[in-house]
Scaffold this motif. Structure first.
Motif, PDB file in Angstrom:
ATOM      1  N   SER A 140       0.827  -1.210   0.000  1.00 37.13           N
ATOM      2  CA  SER A 140       0.000   0.000   0.000  1.00 37.13           C
ATOM      3  C   SER A 140       0.858   1.256   0.000  1.00 37.13           C
ATOM      4  O   SER A 140       0.551   2.229  -0.688  1.00 37.13           O
ATOM      5  CB  SER A 140      -0.922   0.005   1.220  1.00 37.13           C
TER       6      SER A 140
ATOM      7  N   SER B 190      -4.694   4.931  -3.615  1.00 35.52           N
ATOM      8  CA  SER B 190      -4.279   4.208  -2.421  1.00 35.52           C
ATOM      9  C   SER B 190      -5.425   3.378  -1.852  1.00 35.52           C
ATOM     10  O   SER B 190      -6.581   3.792  -1.885  1.00 35.52           O
ATOM     11  CB  SER B 190      -3.814   5.219  -1.378  1.00 35.52           C
ATOM     12  N   PRO B 191      -5.111   2.198  -1.273  1.00 34.65           N
ATOM     13  CA  PRO B 191      -6.157   1.439  -0.584  1.00 34.65           C
ATOM     14  C   PRO B 191      -6.783   2.230   0.562  1.00 34.65           C
ATOM     15  O   PRO B 191      -7.900   1.954   0.967  1.00 34.65           O
ATOM     16  CB  PRO B 191      -5.416   0.219  -0.050  1.00 34.65           C
TER      17      PRO B 191
ATOM     18  N   SER C 175      -7.179  -2.241  -2.982  1.00 32.92           N
ATOM     19  CA  SER C 175      -7.054  -2.967  -1.725  1.00 32.92           C
ATOM     20  C   SER C 175      -7.339  -4.459  -1.921  1.00 32.92           C
ATOM     21  O   SER C 175      -6.607  -5.312  -1.416  1.00 32.92           O
ATOM     22  CB  SER C 175      -8.016  -2.375  -0.695  1.00 32.92           C
TER      23      SER C 175
END
Length: 123
Positions: free
Chosen positions: A46, A58-59, A70
């Motif tokens: 991540s 981004s997750p 994710s």
């Protein structure tokens, strides 16, 4: 964040992953040490993704793209960590449950910590 803070973060993340593996069909974690290693792999992946593509993908970011990234990170992590098995649907469901848990127990990324320090120094 100090070493103790990181240690607590990984223990909490490992416990969350173990709970998620108990709740979600198609996602299993072999034990506590596999969960710790999985939490470490997810955090590093991540961090790399967020560093390359920015916060939007981004997750930890908001939206469907962060959610799908994710799930992809969880799916790929099974090939790195022994004792972890998941299907693509299991990874999607695990990402959903982890996202819901993250609403109640928010975790910051290294990038969020850095920006909050800069804002406090400016203000």
């Amino acid at each position: 964040m100090h070493v103790l803070g990181h240690l607590i973060r990984f223990i909490v993340s490992a416990l969350v992953l173990m709970i998620v593996s108990w709740l979600v069909p198609g996602f299993s974690v072999g034990g506590f040490w596999s969960a710790i290693l999985l939490a470490l792999v997810i955090a590093v992946a991540s961090w790399i993704i967020e560093g390359i593509f920015g916060k939007r993908i981004s997750p930890f970011g908001r939206g469907i793209v962060g959610f799908l990234v994710s799930a992809l990170v969880i799916y790929i992590a099974q090939f790195i960590v022994s004792g972890v098995a998941t299907s693509m649907i299991g990874a999607i469901l695990a990402a959903l449950v982890i996202g819901i848990i993250d609403l109640f127990i928010p975790m910051t990324t290294p990038f969020e910590v850095g920006t909050s320090r800069r804002k406090s120094k400016i203000d």
